[in-house]
Design a protein around this motif. Structure first.
Motif, PDB file in Angstrom:
ATOM      1  N   THR A  40      -1.835  60.060   3.449  1.00 16.88           N
ATOM      2  CA  THR A  40      -2.755  59.431   2.515  1.00 16.88           C
ATOM      3  C   THR A  40      -3.736  58.571   3.305  1.00 16.88           C
ATOM      4  O   THR A  40      -3.348  57.907   4.265  1.00 16.88           O
ATOM      5  N   ILE A  41      -5.010  58.608   2.900  1.00 17.57           N
ATOM      6  CA  ILE A  41      -6.020  57.789   3.572  1.00 17.57           C
ATOM      7  C   ILE A  41      -6.759  56.930   2.548  1.00 17.57           C
ATOM      8  O   ILE A  41      -6.753  57.228   1.355  1.00 17.57           O
ATOM      9  N   ASP A  42      -7.372  55.851   3.039  1.00 17.29           N
ATOM     10  CA  ASP A  42      -8.220  55.009   2.211  1.00 17.29           C
ATOM     11  C   ASP A  42      -9.662  55.483   2.345  1.00 17.29           C
ATOM     12  O   ASP A  42     -10.124  55.777   3.452  1.00 17.29           O
ATOM     13  N   LEU A  81     -12.304  50.853  -3.237  1.00 16.56           N
ATOM     14  CA  LEU A  81     -11.301  51.408  -2.327  1.00 16.56           C
ATOM     15  C   LEU A  81     -10.384  52.329  -3.125  1.00 16.56           C
ATOM     16  O   LEU A  81      -9.888  51.956  -4.185  1.00 16.56           O
ATOM     17  N   GLN A  82     -10.190  53.544  -2.623  1.00 18.27           N
ATOM     18  CA  GLN A  82      -9.281  54.481  -3.287  1.00 18.27           C
ATOM     19  C   GLN A  82      -8.362  55.114  -2.258  1.00 18.27           C
ATOM     20  O   GLN A  82      -8.773  55.412  -1.144  1.00 18.27           O
ATOM     21  N   ALA A  83      -7.109  55.269  -2.633  1.00 21.56           N
ATOM     22  CA  ALA A  83      -6.133  55.967  -1.791  1.00 21.56           C
ATOM     23  C   ALA A  83      -6.170  57.438  -2.189  1.00 21.56           C
ATOM     24  O   ALA A  83      -5.983  57.778  -3.354  1.00 21.56           O
ATOM     25  N   PRO A 133      -4.358  53.414   5.626  1.00 21.85           N
ATOM     26  CA  PRO A 133      -3.891  52.213   4.930  1.00 21.85           C
ATOM     27  C   PRO A 133      -2.771  51.513   5.702  1.00 21.85           C
ATOM     28  O   PRO A 133      -2.119  52.121   6.556  1.00 21.85           O
ATOM     29  N   ASP A 134      -2.562  50.228   5.406  1.00 19.17           N
ATOM     30  CA  ASP A 134      -1.437  49.497   5.997  1.00 19.17           C
ATOM     31  C   ASP A 134      -0.147  50.256   5.723  1.00 19.17           C
ATOM     32  O   ASP A 134       0.062  50.775   4.630  1.00 19.17           O
ATOM     33  N   THR A 185      -4.423  50.512  11.721  1.00 23.84           N
ATOM     34  CA  THR A 185      -4.471  50.654  10.266  1.00 23.84           C
ATOM     35  C   THR A 185      -5.459  49.642   9.698  1.00 23.84           C
ATOM     36  O   THR A 185      -5.782  48.644  10.341  1.00 23.84           O
ATOM     37  N   ALA A 186      -5.926  49.895   8.495  1.00 26.79           N
ATOM     38  CA  ALA A 186      -6.883  49.037   7.794  1.00 26.79           C
ATOM     39  C   ALA A 186      -8.184  48.855   8.573  1.00 26.79           C
ATOM     40  O   ALA A 186      -8.869  47.856   8.432  1.00 26.79           O
ATOM     41  N   GLN A 199     -13.639  54.387   0.957  1.00 26.61           N
ATOM     42  CA  GLN A 199     -14.444  53.372   0.286  1.00 26.61           C
ATOM     43  C   GLN A 199     -15.920  53.716   0.448  1.00 26.61           C
ATOM     44  O   GLN A 199     -16.321  54.337   1.435  1.00 26.61           O
TER      45      GLN A 199
END
Length: 140
Positions: free
Chosen positions: A126-128, A9-11, A64-65, A95-96, A130
């Protein structure tokens, strides 16, 4: 052909690049990448007018949260400029929550030149990201 991945997982910040930390398949001299970087260099090593590559990307993306559940997107970028026809848009309901996105484009590199490609966050937040996977294939 070359394949680069990052299962973690990367932001990814707005206008930031997705990072590829593992090399699944090493490329030839015309496809260069440093592990841990988001930039891949395509080289026009050819006797023809240009070298043609196909770039195929896929990943799971989400907000992301603490973020706002709204449309988020990634685009394949050539020399720092997002190619809007490659824009991958996802609208998570919360989110998540992750959705899978993918896109593929052809990139022509003039003989003797180099072009940098990346996958850029074109969202307003910003997004997650993966399970990022990019495959670059020299076509001609």
């Amino acid at each position: 052909m070359a394949e680069y991945t990052n299962v973690d997982l990367q932001a990814v910040a707005t206008n930031g690049n997705v990072i590829f930390s593992e090399t699944a398949v090493h490329g030839s001299n015309c496809i260069q990448h440093r592990e841990g970087s988001g930039i891949i260099t395509l080289r026009g090593m050819t006797n023809q007018r240009r070298a043609r590559f196909f770039v195929d990307f896929s990943a799971n993306i989400g907000v992301p949260d603490g973020g706002t559940a709204e449309a988020i997107s990634l685009s394949i970028a050539i020399s720092g400029e997002p190619v809007l026809s490659s824009q991958m848009i996802s609208t998570p309901f919360d989110t998540a929550t992750f959705n899978n996105v993918s896109a593929g484009i052809y990139v022509d590199v003039p003989k003797g030149c180099c072009v940098n490609i990346a996958v850029e966050n074109t969202s307003s937040q910003t997004i997650d990201v993966q399970n990022a996977n990019i495959v670059v294939t020299r076509e001609a």
